[in-house]
Design an enzyme around this catalytic site. Structure first.
Site, PDB file in Angstrom:
ATOM      1  N   ILE A  10       0.962   3.820 -10.565  1.00 21.55           N
ATOM      2  CA  ILE A  10       1.471   3.704 -11.930  1.00 21.55           C
ATOM      3  C   ILE A  10       0.545   2.897 -12.826  1.00 21.55           C
ATOM      4  O   ILE A  10       0.533   3.086 -14.036  1.00 21.55           O
ATOM      5  CB  ILE A  10       2.910   3.133 -11.942  1.00 21.55           C
ATOM      6  CG1 ILE A  10       3.588   3.419 -13.288  1.00 21.55           C
ATOM      7  CG2 ILE A  10       2.913   1.637 -11.595  1.00 21.55           C
ATOM      8  CD1 ILE A  10       5.083   3.214 -13.279  1.00 21.55           C
ATOM      9  N   ASN A  23      11.390  -8.609 -12.116  1.00 21.68           N
ATOM     10  CA  ASN A  23      12.464  -9.494 -11.685  1.00 21.68           C
ATOM     11  C   ASN A  23      12.970 -10.238 -12.919  1.00 21.68           C
ATOM     12  O   ASN A  23      12.360 -10.181 -13.984  1.00 21.68           O
ATOM     13  CB  ASN A  23      12.006 -10.436 -10.569  1.00 21.68           C
ATOM     14  CG  ASN A  23      10.871 -11.338 -10.999  1.00 21.68           C
ATOM     15  OD1 ASN A  23      10.932 -12.002 -12.039  1.00 21.68           O
ATOM     16  ND2 ASN A  23       9.819 -11.382 -10.203  1.00 21.68           N
ATOM     17  N   VAL A  32       5.885  -3.074  -7.148  1.00 19.28           N
ATOM     18  CA  VAL A  32       5.389  -2.505  -8.402  1.00 19.28           C
ATOM     19  C   VAL A  32       5.118  -3.613  -9.418  1.00 19.28           C
ATOM     20  O   VAL A  32       4.109  -3.597 -10.116  1.00 19.28           O
ATOM     21  CB  VAL A  32       6.394  -1.475  -8.967  1.00 19.28           C
ATOM     22  CG1 VAL A  32       6.017  -1.046 -10.365  1.00 19.28           C
ATOM     23  CG2 VAL A  32       6.482  -0.264  -8.053  1.00 19.28           C
ATOM     24  N   ASP A  33       6.018  -4.578  -9.500  1.00 22.80           N
ATOM     25  CA  ASP A  33       5.861  -5.688 -10.440  1.00 22.80           C
ATOM     26  C   ASP A  33       4.544  -6.417 -10.199  1.00 22.80           C
ATOM     27  O   ASP A  33       3.762  -6.659 -11.131  1.00 22.80           O
ATOM     28  CB  ASP A  33       7.048  -6.644 -10.284  1.00 22.80           C
ATOM     29  CG  ASP A  33       7.152  -7.706 -11.358  1.00 22.80           C
ATOM     30  OD1 ASP A  33       6.554  -7.544 -12.444  1.00 22.80           O
ATOM     31  OD2 ASP A  33       7.849  -8.697 -11.125  1.00 22.80           O
ATOM     32  N   GLY A 123      13.175   0.154  -2.559  1.00 31.18           N
ATOM     33  CA  GLY A 123      12.333  -0.882  -1.953  1.00 31.18           C
ATOM     34  C   GLY A 123      13.089  -2.179  -1.776  1.00 31.18           C
ATOM     35  O   GLY A 123      14.193  -2.199  -1.238  1.00 31.18           O
TER      36      GLY A 123
END
Length: 179
Positions: A10, A23, A32-33, A123
């Site tokens: 991404i 978060n 991903v973060d 996840g």
């Protein structure tokens, strides 16, 4: 609106807005973060710190969305949203769907024509990928997002991509998704 599902990274997709599975603290994390923060560089972290100082001192509520500049990413904006964490008892499907609809609404307000989503909630937050695929595709289809022309679900593996593609097919031709 065109909707597709691809396998990829991404952080490398060329779209106007990338949605971050953030978060509540908006200060980076894992999955991903963490990947988005790493690829965007320190400008993203500073923009998130500013959001915390000004708009979200208690953190971003689950299901809501907030935008920052994208730093070194090929996008213009990062739209941060916090999914419900099933592992701590946040099991409301409506909150997970709200992550997608609120992100798309914000993208439309920003003038974004193309948006990339990860599998928010899958996840570490404990949602089954098939559930995320069903909720995400339904939410995106029903969202009020004038001006958004293309939504791309960017998944990290082929199994997830297939589940999203199956969820995107008309109901009468796909039958029931296997859990």
């Amino acid at each position: 609106m065109d909707i597709e599902a691809i396998t990829g990274d991404i952080t490398r997709v060329r779209v106007d807005a990338i949605v971050n599975a953030a978060n509540r603290l908006l200060l980076g994390g894992g999955g991903v973060d963490g990947a988005i923060h790493a690829a965007a560089g320190p400008a993203l972290l500073e923009a998130c710190r500013e959001l915390r100082r000004t708009t979200y001192p208690q953190g971003l509520p689950v299901g809501e969305a907030a935008a920052t500049a994208a730093g070194a990413l090929p996008a213009t904006w990062v739209i941060h949203t916090v999914g419900p964490n099933r592992n701590v008892g946040e099991t409301e499907r409506e909150l997970l769907a709200a992550c997608f609809t609120s992100s798309l609404r914000l993208a439309a307000e920003l003038g974004a024509r193309s948006v990339a989503f990860p599998a928010i909630g899958a996840g570490a937050f404990g949602w089954q990928m098939v559930t995320v695929a069903e909720l995400a595709t339904e939410a995106v289809r029903s969202a009020e997002a004038a001006g958004v022309e293309r939504v791309t679900f960017v998944l990290t593996d082929d199994r997830a991509t297939q589940l999203f593609r199956l969820a995107l097919t008309p109901a009468r031709s796909r039958g029931r998704l296997v859990r």
